[in-house]
Design an enzyme around this catalytic site. Sequence first.
Site, short mmCIF file in Angstrom:
data_model
loop_
_atom_site.label_atom_id
_atom_site.label_comp_id
_atom_site.label_asym_id
_atom_site.label_seq_id
_atom_site.Cartn_x
_atom_site.Cartn_y
_atom_site.Cartn_z
N ARG A 1 1.25 -5.73 -4.98
CA ARG A 1 1.23 -6.63 -3.82
C ARG A 1 1.67 -8.06 -4.17
O ARG A 1 1.39 -8.99 -3.43
CB ARG A 1 -0.18 -6.67 -3.22
CG ARG A 1 -0.58 -5.39 -2.51
CD ARG A 1 -1.72 -5.62 -1.55
NE ARG A 1 -2.17 -4.41 -0.90
CZ ARG A 1 -1.62 -3.90 0.21
NH1 ARG A 1 -0.62 -4.51 0.78
NH2 ARG A 1 -2.11 -2.79 0.74
N LYS B 1 8.14 0.59 5.63
CA LYS B 1 7.02 1.41 5.15
C LYS B 1 5.70 0.84 5.62
O LYS B 1 5.54 -0.37 5.66
CB LYS B 1 7.05 1.39 3.61
CG LYS B 1 5.85 1.99 2.96
CD LYS B 1 5.16 1.05 1.95
CE LYS B 1 4.43 -0.09 2.60
NZ LYS B 1 3.49 -0.80 1.73
N THR B 2 4.78 1.61 6.03
CA THR B 2 3.36 1.30 6.13
C THR B 2 2.67 2.36 6.97
O THR B 2 3.14 2.70 8.07
CB THR B 2 3.02 -0.11 6.70
OG1 THR B 2 1.60 -0.21 6.77
CG2 THR B 2 3.58 -0.43 8.06
N ASP C 1 5.04 -7.95 5.54
CA ASP C 1 5.01 -9.04 4.54
C ASP C 1 6.11 -8.85 3.48
O ASP C 1 6.82 -9.80 3.13
CB ASP C 1 3.64 -9.10 3.85
CG ASP C 1 2.56 -9.67 4.77
OD1 ASP C 1 2.90 -10.48 5.66
OD2 ASP C 1 1.38 -9.31 4.59
N ASP D 1 0.12 1.90 8.46
CA ASP D 1 -0.49 1.21 9.60
C ASP D 1 0.33 1.33 10.88
O ASP D 1 -0.19 1.11 11.98
CB ASP D 1 -0.68 -0.28 9.28
CG ASP D 1 -1.73 -0.50 8.20
OD1 ASP D 1 -2.25 0.51 7.68
OD2 ASP D 1 -2.03 -1.66 7.88
N GLY E 1 0.82 -1.21 0.00
CA GLY E 1 0.00 0.00 0.00
C GLY E 1 0.85 1.26 0.00
O GLY E 1 1.95 1.30 0.55
#
Length: 553
Positions: free
Chosen positions: A145, A202-203, A176, A205, A81
């Site tokens: 992804r 990175k994320t 992941d 979230d 993402g």
Amino acid sequence: MEISALQKARYAYEPKLPAVLTAPVEEIAVKFGAATESIADQKELKALFKNTYGKPVAKFAAGKNENAGKKLIVGVILSGGQAPGGHNVIAGIFDGLKKGNKASKLLGFLGGPSGLVENKTVEITAKMMNEYRNTGGFDMIGSGRTKIETPEQFAASLATAKALKLDAVVVIGGDDSNTNAALLAEYFIEQKATTQVIGCPKTIDGDLKNEHIETSFGFDTACKTYSELIGNIERDANSAKKYWHFIKLMGRSASHITLECGLQTQPNITLVSEEVEAKKQSLATIVDQICDSVCKRADAGLNFGVVLIPEGLVEFVPEMKKLIAELNDLMAKEADEFAGLKGFEAQAEWLAKKLSKGSAATFASLPAEIAKQLLMDRDPHGNVQVSRIETEKLLMGMVEARLSVLKKKGTYKGKFSSLGHFFGYEGRCAFPSNFDADYCYALGFSAFMLINAGLTGYLSSVKNLTAPAAKWIAGGVPLTMMMNMEQRHGSKKPVIRKALVELEGKPFKTFEAKRAEWAEKTCFLFPGAIQYYGPAEVCDQPTKTLKLEHNKK
Ligand code: FBP
């Protein structure tokens, strides 16, 4: 292409670097700590990562760099993402490479990890780079992804690395994607290839963190963007005084985003999935908690409010968690039969026979739209696509039904009108905040330095983030150090462990101490838009989460 005034101004922004990385490359040395262990399952992981397990933590410091001046060819991948700041990671790698040796080259793999498998690249030139500095999005090279998992995909990745004579691949991704990076690093050594693999955390979230990775990039900007929007809605609610707003926020598993936005905007209710799981709260309990606030506020004549909902919530409510686990299993193991079922009714009938009694009852109790959303395709890593499940609508409907019961009993006398929102994609490509712009550039530069030092299987790390950028500490952490074995698709797999919200941690405790007051009174905070130019106390602040975790106000 036409560009906005802000974009033009941001091109000129010079991201700050830790002082140690501003020296000539010849004067930046790498120092090593002691050998490391994985967070769990040491024996299994040692056996799986024979070449990359147990490496020491690396840190850059002033000193002689024997490797300076090496000409390098590096490939970079944006994976998963979008997260604000990705372009600055690339800028950090690019500038590092060129500072080390003008003849070094940076290639961008197009469309995420599939670009490596299929050898689809573009050479990143200075002109191209300058059009993306300090901008949001991943549109410079695109993302994807694709999970590199089959022997064919690994072999194709190796073939690309050889064909392009790559010294290194940098994978910019979440847990992941960095698990994939660790596997790739090990595979390349096994195959006697010299291509190194480096990850970058990175994320949006915020769930890729540990003692060496204080935060993943993008979390800061995404939370600030959502908090601006939530604050605006709070002000609208407080002006019109007629709606309860139910706002679902991205964060596939962990509730870090929701908690941070809760701290920044002080809404009436902030749900935290990790607490729901720990206290084994059912959907009915969560609905009661919201109704309690609605009733108390109605008694005070306040028929409005704001509820924040983490998008991963459904996977933490015990009865829903069980249902989703059974669905995942059935949909994977009996994929052909399931694919042959025509329409939702046929699927529901089939599931009623296959699910356990409890899960069949939970499934039947859900509104059809939500039940359908639970059956949508899983992502390539086997995750339910929680961003597509309208949890906010599920809760709005359940709260309304419960309030009409309370009304009949005479315990609720207010008016309830609700509106649903989902903030996710709105925050993933915003112009990175100064914090993310600086942090990402430092992560990219540090990734270059790890490559220059000849390391592989490392995640670029920049620490001490609540201090001014000059005092940040740059280095690298072995990816295997963050791994454990987890059940995936019916078998145990090595994975980087997700960092969930810690219920004993300072950010949650701070929220917990205030939430009763916020539920009853109107304590809204309006943070406003991210500021890029102006005083440091407005423009250069890290998240509340980071400050609280570092015991700073
Ligand atoms: P990453 O973990 O890859 O950074 O992505 C996080 C996320 O933004 C989640 O918050 C959200 O659930 C998911 O991506 C949405 O995925 P998609 O972009 O495939 O719709």
